[in-house]
Each structure stands twice: as structure tokens, then as C-alpha cells.
Design an enzyme around this catalytic site. Structure first.
Site, PDB file in Angstrom:
ATOM      1  CG  ASN A 138      -8.794  71.194  17.954  1.00  0.00           C
ATOM      2  OD1 ASN A 138      -9.327  71.810  17.029  1.00  0.00           O
ATOM      3  ND2 ASN A 138      -8.049  71.796  18.856  1.00  0.00           N
ATOM      4  CD  GLU A 232      -7.686  83.547  17.024  1.00  0.00           C
ATOM      5  OE1 GLU A 232      -7.089  83.594  18.100  1.00  0.00           O
ATOM      6  OE2 GLU A 232      -8.078  84.554  16.413  1.00  0.00           O
ATOM      7  CB  CYS A 266      -5.124  75.681  20.894  1.00  0.00           C
ATOM      8  SG  CYS A 266      -6.684  76.406  21.374  1.00  0.00           S
TER       9      CYS A 266
HETATM   10  P1  NDP Z   1      -3.581  72.621  10.282  1.00  0.00           P
HETATM   11  O1  NDP Z   1      -2.887  73.919  10.357  1.00  0.00           O
HETATM   12  O2  NDP Z   1      -2.869  71.458   9.698  1.00  0.00           O
HETATM   13  O3  NDP Z   1      -4.952  72.757   9.466  1.00  0.00           O
HETATM   14  C1  NDP Z   1      -5.941  73.707   9.801  1.00  0.00           C
HETATM   15  C2  NDP Z   1      -6.830  73.974   8.583  1.00  0.00           C
HETATM   16  O4  NDP Z   1      -6.081  74.642   7.559  1.00  0.00           O
HETATM   17  C3  NDP Z   1      -7.386  72.725   7.928  1.00  0.00           C
HETATM   18  O5  NDP Z   1      -8.712  72.982   7.506  1.00  0.00           O
HETATM   19  C4  NDP Z   1      -6.449  72.523   6.770  1.00  0.00           C
HETATM   20  O6  NDP Z   1      -7.032  71.769   5.738  1.00  0.00           O
HETATM   21  C5  NDP Z   1      -6.251  73.960   6.320  1.00  0.00           C
HETATM   22  N1  NDP Z   1      -5.080  74.192   5.476  1.00  0.00           N
HETATM   23  C6  NDP Z   1      -3.978  73.408   5.314  1.00  0.00           C
HETATM   24  N2  NDP Z   1      -3.093  74.004   4.457  1.00  0.00           N
HETATM   25  C7  NDP Z   1      -3.651  75.174   4.068  1.00  0.00           C
HETATM   26  C8  NDP Z   1      -3.241  76.255   3.213  1.00  0.00           C
HETATM   27  N3  NDP Z   1      -2.064  76.247   2.577  1.00  0.00           N
HETATM   28  N4  NDP Z   1      -4.059  77.310   3.055  1.00  0.00           N
HETATM   29  C9  NDP Z   1      -5.250  77.351   3.713  1.00  0.00           C
HETATM   30  N5  NDP Z   1      -5.711  76.363   4.524  1.00  0.00           N
HETATM   31  C10 NDP Z   1      -4.914  75.291   4.711  1.00  0.00           C
HETATM   32  O7  NDP Z   1      -4.044  72.337  11.788  1.00  0.00           O
HETATM   33  P2  NDP Z   1      -4.658  71.020  12.375  1.00  0.00           P
HETATM   34  O8  NDP Z   1      -5.928  70.687  11.650  1.00  0.00           O
HETATM   35  O9  NDP Z   1      -3.578  69.996  12.434  1.00  0.00           O
HETATM   36  O10 NDP Z   1      -5.074  71.509  13.868  1.00  0.00           O
HETATM   37  C11 NDP Z   1      -4.245  71.439  14.963  1.00  0.00           C
HETATM   38  C12 NDP Z   1      -3.641  72.800  15.301  1.00  0.00           C
HETATM   39  O11 NDP Z   1      -4.649  73.766  15.562  1.00  0.00           O
HETATM   40  C13 NDP Z   1      -2.805  72.760  16.553  1.00  0.00           C
HETATM   41  O12 NDP Z   1      -1.552  73.377  16.347  1.00  0.00           O
HETATM   42  C14 NDP Z   1      -3.616  73.584  17.568  1.00  0.00           C
HETATM   43  O13 NDP Z   1      -2.855  74.148  18.575  1.00  0.00           O
HETATM   44  C15 NDP Z   1      -4.280  74.567  16.691  1.00  0.00           C
HETATM   45  N6  NDP Z   1      -5.470  75.129  17.358  1.00  0.00           N
HETATM   46  C16 NDP Z   1      -5.449  76.437  17.803  1.00  0.00           C
HETATM   47  C17 NDP Z   1      -6.523  76.982  18.488  1.00  0.00           C
HETATM   48  C18 NDP Z   1      -6.523  78.424  18.964  1.00  0.00           C
HETATM   49  O14 NDP Z   1      -7.589  78.990  19.213  1.00  0.00           O
HETATM   50  N7  NDP Z   1      -5.372  79.061  19.112  1.00  0.00           N
HETATM   51  C19 NDP Z   1      -7.728  76.182  18.756  1.00  0.00           C
HETATM   52  C20 NDP Z   1      -7.648  74.846  18.235  1.00  0.00           C
HETATM   53  C21 NDP Z   1      -6.555  74.355  17.553  1.00  0.00           C
HETATM   54  P3  NDP Z   1      -6.760  70.177   5.656  1.00  0.00           P
HETATM   55  O15 NDP Z   1      -6.944  69.628   7.042  1.00  0.00           O
HETATM   56  O16 NDP Z   1      -7.807  69.729   4.724  1.00  0.00           O
HETATM   57  O17 NDP Z   1      -5.343  70.042   5.173  1.00  0.00           O
END
Ligand code: NDP
Length: 501
Positions: A138, A232, A266
Site C-alpha cells: 500500500n 505492524e 492500515c
Molecule cells: P501481507 O501480509 O499479505 O504481505 C506483507 C508482506 O509479507 C509481503 O511482502 C509478502 O510477500 C510477505 N510475506 C507473505 N508471506 C510471508 C511469510 N510466510 N514470511 C515472510 N513474509 C511473507 O500483507 P499485504 O501486502 O496484503 O498488505 C496489507 C496489510 O498490511 C493490511 O492488513 C494492512 O492493514 C497492513 N498494514 C499495516 C500497517 C501498520 O503500520 N500497522 C501499515 C500498512 C499496512 P508477497 O506479497 O510477495 O507474498
């Protein structure tokens, strides 16, 4: 041949670029290189590291438009939002460049009692060698760099793994570090989930931003490896509008808070509770404002306000939440469906919603605004706290004192009173998710840089006799004297001090 990930524009489905799908071995070897380069980076003075970060800040500013275009090509954001991120990172660099040295300066506490009177005590902050930063799609630039900056300034090496949907701008921004000739302690690896898992398997500290589901997987793996992590995660932020709110400000805040970045923040407003006396008026004004918004993507113009969703999966979640709510009796006053091309979803205002609906309990992460009428502040507080998440919230009232007292009763890591997202810019304050929204925090003044350090206690003796009294050999005379002396200094009444009881 290395497999590649093709990155597509959410606005029109066109190919935006490609990155390698790196294997776990490739990630492990990248981390090993960063680890080997870390001691020389830590050995630099804080001022020398600041020098590199300042040059990097200038590179980011000089390349701002190019990075913005790349970010736009893989996220489908309007230009007004594609250009949010570089200024944010620059502010973080300036903040930690100015204050970080003080935040991690060594401390020399005074001896707390007679027993350690002859010891010099020092507390030193030493960085984790390799910090792994795993980021979502995002805010691909800001979320990758905002945590990397304090980690680098603390003296750690940093490896970033961006989301498979938005790796282009993150990779390009980190290439800038090499372009300015900085020491090779900042790297980017690309791939799907397994590449992220390999970061967790090789780093010494994991900084993760993403979904609660993936955060739990990462937390479990980090626990197995006994390494710390900061998670986060998602949110379901509530907006509480009291009857005496400055109505236009609250309405404008609600519309921006729910729809900014197409609701993919988020900290987006995910549900609104409005006190009954102003409910009708609030809803009518929200609908009017939403009707004025322009949806689309505009290269470097400012012709649009609301962009696309990141991908089809995200669109399917939003559509499900809206459809289920309508089936259960809610009404969509605007939108409610995808727009013609790309992954655009029309801004959607929902009323007649309640907590039996997914749109009020699960993270939607899309351009929806479910609004619920409440009898009073007590009901709003109860409903706002009725959530598995606890990231942030907002309260709107002309009575600031009342606003702050409502804030103190909300179960959320941050609360803005009469404001939207203001806490994201207050770097001295922590941004921490409570409940299912995370563990640890980002920013928070000294916390934001100390978290990337291990504390080390260094004790050195001012007096160095041949042996200390408590060392070998144990004798009756020494033992008796030591016990009497210890009593004398630790007991707090005369009888016990002099062994009279
Ligand atoms: P994901 O949890 O699907 O993915 C986040 C990252 O983790 C990606 O780079 C993903 O890679 C990677 N990943 C996936 N599986 C694994 C694993 N088993 N081990 C290590 N890394 C892994 O989140 P989204 O990309 O869908 O993002 C949206 C979410 O982020 C929402 O829930 C939002 O609320 C949260 N968010 C929270 C914030 C905060 O500060 N609290 C700020 C912004 C967003 P890949 O995409 O290549 O699968």
C-alpha cells in the site's frame, strides 16, 4: 534461468516491470554479504552515518518524480498520492539525523548502592547486525524506508523484501543507496512469500508491516529462532462523531480518512459512529462530498482523487463486504461496485449497518465508509472497542477535553482528536497497534531507533586488588564480615543493621 515476477499496473493491467523471484538460497547469500559488511558500518561514527543518510535524502529528492512515476505504475494511485511518500521519508531521515545520536548515546548510571560503589557502569546500544524489513503493497516506498532509516543510523545492515505486487519502486529506491557510493549495507531482495520467509530465517531482527495473518506466521517463526520482531498489522479504525462536532471538518476528515489511498491504509477510517442528533445531516454531507470525488489515474496531473485497488484479491474482499452487508439489510448510498476498467472500486457509503456484518468487523482495506447511528458517546465507545483490532481511532467534538477523555477510553494504540492521520507525522510518539493490530511500535522518539539495538552492560572496576572479598577462598572470618557488612548497608532499621535480632 532465474524466474521473474511480472508486475502489472492495477489501473489498466499493463506490464509495469519485472523483478527476479529469488530463491531462499539467494536471499540467504544476500543477507550473508550484508552481515559481513555490517561491522565496518557500525564502526563509523554516528555523524559519519548521518552523512550518508543526508546524501541519500538528497538523492531521494532529486529522483522524486521518477520514483513517483514508478510507484504510480505499480499501485494505480493518483499523482497526489503517488507523491506522498518521498517527503515522509525525508522527514524521518532529518528527525533521526538530528536526534538519533542522543537517543542511542551510551549511559553511565551512578552506582545504586554501596556494593557496586567501586564499579563504573555503562549501558551501550549496539545494533542488531542485520535487520530484515518486510513490507506490503500500500505504501511501497514509505513503509520500506521509514524503518530502514533508523536501523541504518543505529549501525545495522538492512535487507528489505517488498511485496510481490509493488517491488519496483522499493528496488529502485534502494539502488539509489549504491548510486551515491554508500557502504554496501542496504539491500533489497525480491520474490513471493518464501523470499520473505527466508528473510525471517536469516535476519537478526524482523520489522514486518502487513496483514495480521502473515504477521502471526512471522511471529511464530521469529519465536522459533528466538529473534525479536516488530509487527505492524491490520486495523479496523473507528471514527466517533459526537453531536457537538465541527460538522464540516468531521465530514471532510471522514471522506479523506476512509477513501485516501482507496481506503488501503492500515489506519483508514473503517467504521463511523455518529451521535443521533447529527446523524442525518452528517450522512447527507458525506454523500455530497463523495459525489464530488473524481476516480481514475492521471500520470502527473491532479485530475483525480481516488485511484485503483492494488489487485483483484483486494477488490474481491471489498465486493464481498459490500454485497454481504446489502444482503443483510444495509443500503449503499453511493458506489457499491467496481468501475469499468482496472481494479477501481467506486467509493461506497453504507448505512443501516451493524456489528453482525463483516464490513463492521473485518478489515475491508477498500474505499468503503459504513456509518452507524449511536444513541450517545457511551454506545460509540462500546462499539468502537468491540473489535479484534486496536490500531488507531478518531474522536470529533468541539469540547477538546471531552474528546481527550473519550480517547483515553478507546482500546487503540493512537487516537486523533478532531484530526485525521495526524499521529502518523508525530515522530516523537509511538505508532503502536494494540490487540490483533501488532506487537511493538514504529517511531516513538528514542524507542524508534533503540528497538534496532541490543543493550549491552559494560562494568569495569575502579579498584583492582588481587582479589575481591567474595572470591575464593571462602573462610569463616571473611564470610562473617561480609554478611555483617551486607546487613549494615541493606537493612533499614537499627536492630537488623547491627544483628540484634
Ligand atoms: P501481507 O501480509 O499479505 O504481505 C506483507 C508482506 O509479507 C509481503 O511482502 C509478502 O510477500 C510477505 N510475506 C507473505 N508471506 C510471508 C511469510 N510466510 N514470511 C515472510 N513474509 C511473507 O500483507 P499485504 O501486502 O496484503 O498488505 C496489507 C496489510 O498490511 C493490511 O492488513 C494492512 O492493514 C497492513 N498494514 C499495516 C500497517 C501498520 O503500520 N500497522 C501499515 C500498512 C499496512 P508477497 O506479497 O510477495 O507474498
Amino acid at each position: 534461468m532465474t524466474a521473474v515476477i511480472e508486475v502489472r499496473s492495477p489501473a489498466d493491467g499493463g506490464v509495469a516491470g519485472a523483478v527476479p523471484d529469488q530463491t531462499a538460497e539467494e536471499v540467504s547469500s544476500a543477507v550473508a554479504n550484508l552481515r559481513a559488511n555490517q561491522p565496518a558500518w557500525e564502526a563509523l561514527s554516528y555523524a559519519e552515518r548521518v552523512g550518508w543518510l543526508r546524501r541519500y535524502r538528497d538523492w531521494l529528492l532529486d529522483n522524486e518524480d521518477r520514483l513517483g512515476r514508478l510507484l504510480q505504475s505499480e499501485t494505480g494511485k493518483p499523482w497526489g498520492e503517488a507523491t506522498f511518500e518521498v517527503p515522509y521519508v525525508v522527514d524521518v531521515i532529518n528527525y533521526y539525523a538530528k536526534h538519533g545520536e542522543r537517543f542511542i548515546a551510551e549511559q553511565t548510571p551512578r552506582p545504586h548502592g554501596a556494593i557496586t560503589m567501586t564499579k563504573k557502569q555503562r549501558m551501550v546500544y549496539r545494533p542488531y547486525q542485520v535487520v530484515g524489513v518486510i513490507t506490503p503493497w500500500n505504501f511501497p516506498l514509505a513503509l520500506a524506508l521509514m524503518d530502514s532509516v533508523p536501523a541504518l543510523l543505529a549501525g545495522a545492515s538492512v535487507v528489505v523484501k517488498p511485496s510481490e505486487f509493488t517491488p519496483l519502486v522499493t528496488r529502485e529506491a534502494i539502488a539509489g543507496w549504491a548510486e551515491i557510493g554508500a557502504p554496501p549495507v542496504f539491500g533489497c531482495v525480491t520474490g513471493y512469500g518464501p523470499a520473505g520467509a527466508a528473510v525471517v530465517d536469516n535476519a537478526d531482527f524482523v520489522q514486518f508491516t502487513g496483514s495480521t495473518r502473515t504477521g502471526k506466521v512471522i511471529g511464530q517463526r521469529a519465536a522459533e529462532r528466538l529473534i525479536p520482531c516488530s509487527l505492524e498489522l491490520g486495523g479496523k479504525d473507528a471514527m466517533v462523531v459526537l453531536a457537538d462536532a465541527e460538522l464540516d471538518r468531521a465530514v471532510n476528515g471522514a471522506v479523506w480518512g476512509a477513501l485516501c489511498n482507496s481506503g488501503q491504509m492500515c489506519t483508514s477510517v473503517e467504521r463511523v459512529y455518529v451521535e443521533a442528533p447529527i446523524y442525518e445531516d452528517f450522512v447527507a454531507r458525506v454523500v455530497e462530498r463523495v459525489g464530488e470525488l473524481r476516480q481514475g489515474q492521471d500520470d502527473q496531473g491532479y485530475h483525480f482523487d481516488v485511484g485503483a485497488l492494488a489487485n483483484e484479491n483486494q477488490l474481491a474482499i471489498v465486493q464481498r463486504h459490500v454485497d454481504e452487508a446489502i444482503e443483510q439489510g444495509a443500503k449503499a448510498l453511493t458506489g457499491g461496485k467496481r468501475a469499468a476498467a482496472g481494479t477501481f472500486f467506486e467509493p461506497t457509503v453504507l448505512i443501516d449497518v451493524d456489528h453482525s456484518m463483516a464490513c463492521m468487523t473485518e478489515e475491508t482495506f477498500g474505499p468503503t465508509m459504513p456509518i452507524m447511528r449511536v444513541a450517545d458517546a457511551e454506545e460509540a465507545i462500546r462499539l468502537a472497542n468491540d473489535s479484534a483490532y486496536g490500531l488507531s481511532a478518531t474522536v470529533w467534538t468541539k469540547d477538546k477535553q471531552r474528546g481527550e477523555s473519550v480517547a483515553r477510553r478507546l482500546e487503540a494504540g493512537s487516537v486523533n482528536v478532531n484530526d485525521m492521520f495526524a499521529n502518523l507525522f508525530t515522530l516523537p510518539l509511538p505508532q503502536a497497534g494494540w490487540k490483533q493490530s501488532g506487537i511493538g511500535a514504529r517511531n516513538g522518539g528514542e524507542y524508534g531507533i533503540r528497538k534496532f539495538c541490543r543493550s549491552q552492560a559494560i562494568v569495569s572496576s575502579n579498584l583492582t586488588p588481587k582479589r575481591e572479598p567474595q572470591w575464593y577462598p571462602y573462610t569463616r572470618l571473611k564470610g562473617t564480615l561480609l554478611r555483617k557488612l551486607t546487613r549494615l548497608v541493606t537493612a533499614r532499621d537499627l536492630r537488623r543493621r547491627f544483628g540484634l535480632r
